[in-house]
Design a protein around this motif. Structure first.
Motif, PDB file in Angstrom:
ATOM      1  N   LYS A  30     -12.718   9.342  14.758  1.00  0.00           N
ATOM      2  CA  LYS A  30     -11.344   9.301  14.265  1.00  0.00           C
ATOM      3  C   LYS A  30     -10.873   7.862  14.082  1.00  0.00           C
ATOM      4  O   LYS A  30     -10.209   7.540  13.099  1.00  0.00           O
ATOM      5  N   ASN A  31     -11.222   6.994  15.033  1.00  0.00           N
ATOM      6  CA  ASN A  31     -10.850   5.590  14.914  1.00  0.00           C
ATOM      7  C   ASN A  31     -11.508   4.960  13.696  1.00  0.00           C
ATOM      8  O   ASN A  31     -10.885   4.171  12.984  1.00  0.00           O
ATOM      9  N   GLN A  32     -12.765   5.299  13.442  1.00  0.00           N
ATOM     10  CA  GLN A  32     -13.466   4.761  12.283  1.00  0.00           C
ATOM     11  C   GLN A  32     -12.823   5.257  10.993  1.00  0.00           C
ATOM     12  O   GLN A  32     -12.681   4.504  10.031  1.00  0.00           O
ATOM     13  N   GLU A  33     -12.423   6.521  10.964  1.00  0.00           N
ATOM     14  CA  GLU A  33     -11.759   7.053   9.776  1.00  0.00           C
ATOM     15  C   GLU A  33     -10.453   6.315   9.516  1.00  0.00           C
ATOM     16  O   GLU A  33     -10.118   6.019   8.366  1.00  0.00           O
ATOM     17  N   LYS A  34      -9.700   6.013  10.582  1.00  0.00           N
ATOM     18  CA  LYS A  34      -8.451   5.262  10.428  1.00  0.00           C
ATOM     19  C   LYS A  34      -8.735   3.870   9.878  1.00  0.00           C
ATOM     20  O   LYS A  34      -8.032   3.386   8.990  1.00  0.00           O
ATOM     21  N   LYS A  35      -9.776   3.217  10.404  1.00  0.00           N
ATOM     22  CA  LYS A  35     -10.135   1.884   9.926  1.00  0.00           C
ATOM     23  C   LYS A  35     -10.540   1.939   8.465  1.00  0.00           C
ATOM     24  O   LYS A  35     -10.144   1.085   7.672  1.00  0.00           O
ATOM     25  N   ASP A  36     -11.331   2.941   8.088  1.00  0.00           N
ATOM     26  CA  ASP A  36     -11.766   3.090   6.707  1.00  0.00           C
ATOM     27  C   ASP A  36     -10.571   3.323   5.784  1.00  0.00           C
ATOM     28  O   ASP A  36     -10.488   2.755   4.697  1.00  0.00           O
ATOM     29  N   LYS A  37      -9.643   4.160   6.224  1.00  0.00           N
ATOM     30  CA  LYS A  37      -8.470   4.456   5.413  1.00  0.00           C
ATOM     31  C   LYS A  37      -7.610   3.209   5.251  1.00  0.00           C
ATOM     32  O   LYS A  37      -7.126   2.920   4.160  1.00  0.00           O
ATOM     33  N   THR A  38      -7.452   2.448   6.315  1.00  0.00           N
ATOM     34  CA  THR A  38      -6.685   1.211   6.261  1.00  0.00           C
ATOM     35  C   THR A  38      -7.353   0.224   5.314  1.00  0.00           C
ATOM     36  O   THR A  38      -6.691  -0.419   4.503  1.00  0.00           O
ATOM     37  N   ALA A  39      -8.676   0.121   5.395  1.00  0.00           N
ATOM     38  CA  ALA A  39      -9.411  -0.783   4.515  1.00  0.00           C
ATOM     39  C   ALA A  39      -9.264  -0.351   3.060  1.00  0.00           C
ATOM     40  O   ALA A  39      -9.106  -1.192   2.169  1.00  0.00           O
ATOM     41  N   ASP A  40      -9.293   0.955   2.804  1.00  0.00           N
ATOM     42  CA  ASP A  40      -9.118   1.455   1.447  1.00  0.00           C
ATOM     43  C   ASP A  40      -7.726   1.106   0.910  1.00  0.00           C
ATOM     44  O   ASP A  40      -7.574   0.712  -0.241  1.00  0.00           O
ATOM     45  N   CYS A  41      -6.716   1.254   1.753  1.00  0.00           N
ATOM     46  CA  CYS A  41      -5.344   0.940   1.335  1.00  0.00           C
ATOM     47  C   CYS A  41      -5.214  -0.544   1.035  1.00  0.00           C
ATOM     48  O   CYS A  41      -4.584  -0.937   0.049  1.00  0.00           O
ATOM     49  N   GLU A  42      -5.797  -1.377   1.883  1.00  0.00           N
ATOM     50  CA  GLU A  42      -5.742  -2.820   1.660  1.00  0.00           C
ATOM     51  C   GLU A  42      -6.481  -3.185   0.376  1.00  0.00           C
ATOM     52  O   GLU A  42      -6.020  -4.040  -0.386  1.00  0.00           O
ATOM     53  N   GLN A  44      -6.836  -1.296  -2.267  1.00  0.00           N
ATOM     54  CA  GLN A  44      -5.998  -0.867  -3.384  1.00  0.00           C
ATOM     55  C   GLN A  44      -4.889  -1.884  -3.650  1.00  0.00           C
ATOM     56  O   GLN A  44      -4.562  -2.178  -4.795  1.00  0.00           O
ATOM     57  N   GLU A  45      -4.292  -2.413  -2.565  1.00  0.00           N
ATOM     58  CA  GLU A  45      -3.236  -3.410  -2.721  1.00  0.00           C
ATOM     59  C   GLU A  45      -3.784  -4.668  -3.386  1.00  0.00           C
ATOM     60  O   GLU A  45      -3.130  -5.262  -4.236  1.00  0.00           O
ATOM     61  N   GLU A  46      -4.992  -5.075  -3.005  1.00  0.00           N
ATOM     62  CA  GLU A  46      -5.605  -6.259  -3.595  1.00  0.00           C
ATOM     63  C   GLU A  46      -5.908  -6.049  -5.074  1.00  0.00           C
ATOM     64  O   GLU A  46      -5.844  -6.978  -5.864  1.00  0.00           O
ATOM     65  N   LEU A  47      -6.208  -4.814  -5.457  1.00  0.00           N
ATOM     66  CA  LEU A  47      -6.541  -4.511  -6.844  1.00  0.00           C
ATOM     67  C   LEU A  47      -5.293  -4.288  -7.701  1.00  0.00           C
ATOM     68  O   LEU A  47      -5.399  -4.014  -8.881  1.00  0.00           O
ATOM     69  N   GLY A  48      -4.147  -4.370  -7.102  1.00  0.00           N
ATOM     70  CA  GLY A  48      -2.919  -4.227  -7.877  1.00  0.00           C
ATOM     71  C   GLY A  48      -2.173  -2.943  -7.627  1.00  0.00           C
ATOM     72  O   GLY A  48      -1.235  -2.621  -8.321  1.00  0.00           O
ATOM     73  N   GLY A  49      -2.592  -2.181  -6.657  1.00  0.00           N
ATOM     74  CA  GLY A  49      -1.851  -0.991  -6.301  1.00  0.00           C
ATOM     75  C   GLY A  49      -2.246   0.258  -7.045  1.00  0.00           C
ATOM     76  O   GLY A  49      -1.934   1.346  -6.617  1.00  0.00           O
ATOM     77  N   GLY A  50      -2.892   0.144  -8.180  1.00  0.00           N
ATOM     78  CA  GLY A  50      -3.392   1.307  -8.898  1.00  0.00           C
ATOM     79  C   GLY A  50      -2.349   2.362  -9.167  1.00  0.00           C
ATOM     80  O   GLY A  50      -1.603   2.268 -10.136  1.00  0.00           O
ATOM     81  N   GLU A  51      -2.242   3.342  -8.340  1.00  0.00           N
ATOM     82  CA  GLU A  51      -1.343   4.476  -8.553  1.00  0.00           C
ATOM     83  C   GLU A  51       0.118   4.054  -8.553  1.00  0.00           C
ATOM     84  O   GLU A  51       0.899   4.548  -9.329  1.00  0.00           O
TER      85      GLU A  51
END
Length: 61
Positions: A30-42, A44-51
């Motif tokens: 569960k902790n790894q999933e949270k880290k992965d999700k946080t990394a994915d969100c970060e 997306q922000e670096e790429l310009g937010g997309g959605e």
């Protein structure tokens, strides 16, 4: 102790140990999933937010 309880007594310690291992692994997963999700969100922000950019564009129409 009843005979039924005596039959199960040898299994209690190993089962308890395995349950602790399982709980630890589930918590780590569960902790790894949270880290992965946080990394994915970060990412997306670096790429310009997309959605979020797309949604802002639609708000203009």
């Amino acid at each position: 102790m009843s005979p039924e309880e005596m039959e199960f007594q040898p299994f209690i310690a190993p089962l308890t140990e395995l349950l602790d291992i399982y709980r630890h692994e589930q918590k780590a997963r569960k902790n790894q999933e949270k880290k992965d999700k946080t990394a994915d969100c970060e990412e997306q922000e670096e790429l310009g937010g997309g959605e979020t950019d797309m949604h802002r564009g639609w708000a203009l129409f």
